[in-house]
Design a protein around this motif. Structure first.
Motif, short mmCIF file in Angstrom:
data_model
loop_
_atom_site.label_atom_id
_atom_site.label_comp_id
_atom_site.label_asym_id
_atom_site.label_seq_id
_atom_site.Cartn_x
_atom_site.Cartn_y
_atom_site.Cartn_z
N CYS A 79 0.86 -1.18 0.00
CA CYS A 79 0.00 0.00 0.00
C CYS A 79 0.90 1.22 0.00
O CYS A 79 0.80 2.08 -0.88
CB CYS A 79 -0.90 -0.04 1.24
N CYS A 103 0.21 0.71 6.77
CA CYS A 103 -0.97 1.16 6.05
C CYS A 103 -1.63 -0.05 5.40
O CYS A 103 -0.97 -0.82 4.71
CB CYS A 103 -0.49 2.15 4.99
N ASP A 104 -2.90 -0.26 5.69
CA ASP A 104 -3.66 -1.33 5.04
C ASP A 104 -3.06 -2.73 5.21
O ASP A 104 -3.03 -3.51 4.25
CB ASP A 104 -3.86 -1.02 3.55
N LYS A 154 0.52 9.43 0.56
CA LYS A 154 -0.64 8.65 0.98
C LYS A 154 -1.79 9.53 1.47
O LYS A 154 -1.63 10.28 2.43
CB LYS A 154 -0.23 7.72 2.14
#
Ligand code: PEP
Ligand code: MN
Length: 245
Positions: A26, A232-233, A55
């Motif tokens: 990500c 992230c994710d 991001k």
């Protein structure tokens, strides 16, 4: 009238062609992390490497990406394994430096209707991966693509990544019907991102398969080297061992 076949650093995305697999973390978190991801996805058969340097995060305290440093690591990793790269641009001033190293510019769901950004991206000579807005209708999605095309850039890949509905069990509702529908109304290729759509890794593989069955020209999947430690994710990300073609 003819279908668009879009060349992303030597990889062609288009209707009727072999579906293209785009994979990677990500977010780019370090040189080592993105290189490890690049090696893993290359070995598994991915055609394009993804990774976010800039991001767009819902919360301001969340990891915002490494910025230009991350871009450099992504470019290095892509070169090291021989994969073209796609990465998100959030602002107009990022377009030129990102276009200098990236093979494809991603416009995120949150910026799908950032019309000034779309116009400028239309003036850059690079393919664009345009993600569907969180609550965008198909008319709005296609109008956003049209903003890019109108400026002279006809290399736009559409990406269905789930929309927000009343259903809260999953992160978003993956609207797979758009794939065969868009096949009828546009020449632009359509890919599907099951990671961001579902928000859960156990659903990524079945829905990626479903996307290909309904004709998607590719899929984009989050694959970091170690999902448990992803900034992230992590939850929707596939471990490299589960990511095979
Ligand atoms: C991404 O692909 O990194 C991303 C942020 O996705 P989306 O814009 O679809 O939320
Ligand atoms: Mn993500």
């Amino acid at each position: 009238p003819a279908d668009s076949a879009i060349d992303v650093g030597g990889v062609v995305v288009g209707w009727g062609l072999e579906p293209v697999v785009i994979a990677g973390p990500c977010a780019v978190e370090s040189r080592e992390q993105v290189l490890a991801a690049a090696q893993a996805v290359k070995a598994a058969g991915a055609a394009i490497l993804r990774g976010g340097a800039f991001k767009p995060r819902t919360g301001p305290h969340a990891f915002q990406g490494l910025g230009y440093e991350g871009l450099e690591y992504l470019a290095e990793a892509g070169q090291a394994v021989g994969l073209p790269i796609v990465t998100e641009v959030m602002r107009i001033d990022q377009l030129e430096p990102v276009a200098a190293v990236a093979d494809c510019l991603q416009i995120g769901a949150r910026n799908m209707q950032n019309f000034d950004l779309l116009k400028e991206v239309g003036r850059v000579g690079k393919p664009v991966l345009l993600k569907r807005g969180i609550s965008a209708t198909l008319e709005e999605f296609l109008a956003a693509a049209e903003y890019v095309l109108l400026e002279g850039n006809d290399r736009v890949i559409l990406c269905e990544r789930g929309i927000r509905t009343f259903e809260r069990a999953l992160r978003n509702t993956l609207d797979l019907g758009v794939v065969p529908f868009l096949r009828q109304v546009t020449h632009l290729p359509v890919i599907v991102d099951p990671s961001h759509a579902l928000g859960r890794r156990d659903l990524v593989t079945p829905m990626a398969k479903a996307a290909v069955v309904v004709g998607a020209t590719g899929v984009m999947v989050a694959v970091p080297p170690d999902p448990a430690r992803a900034l992230c994710d992590g939850p929707p990300s596939l471990d490299p061992s589960r990511f095979t073609r």
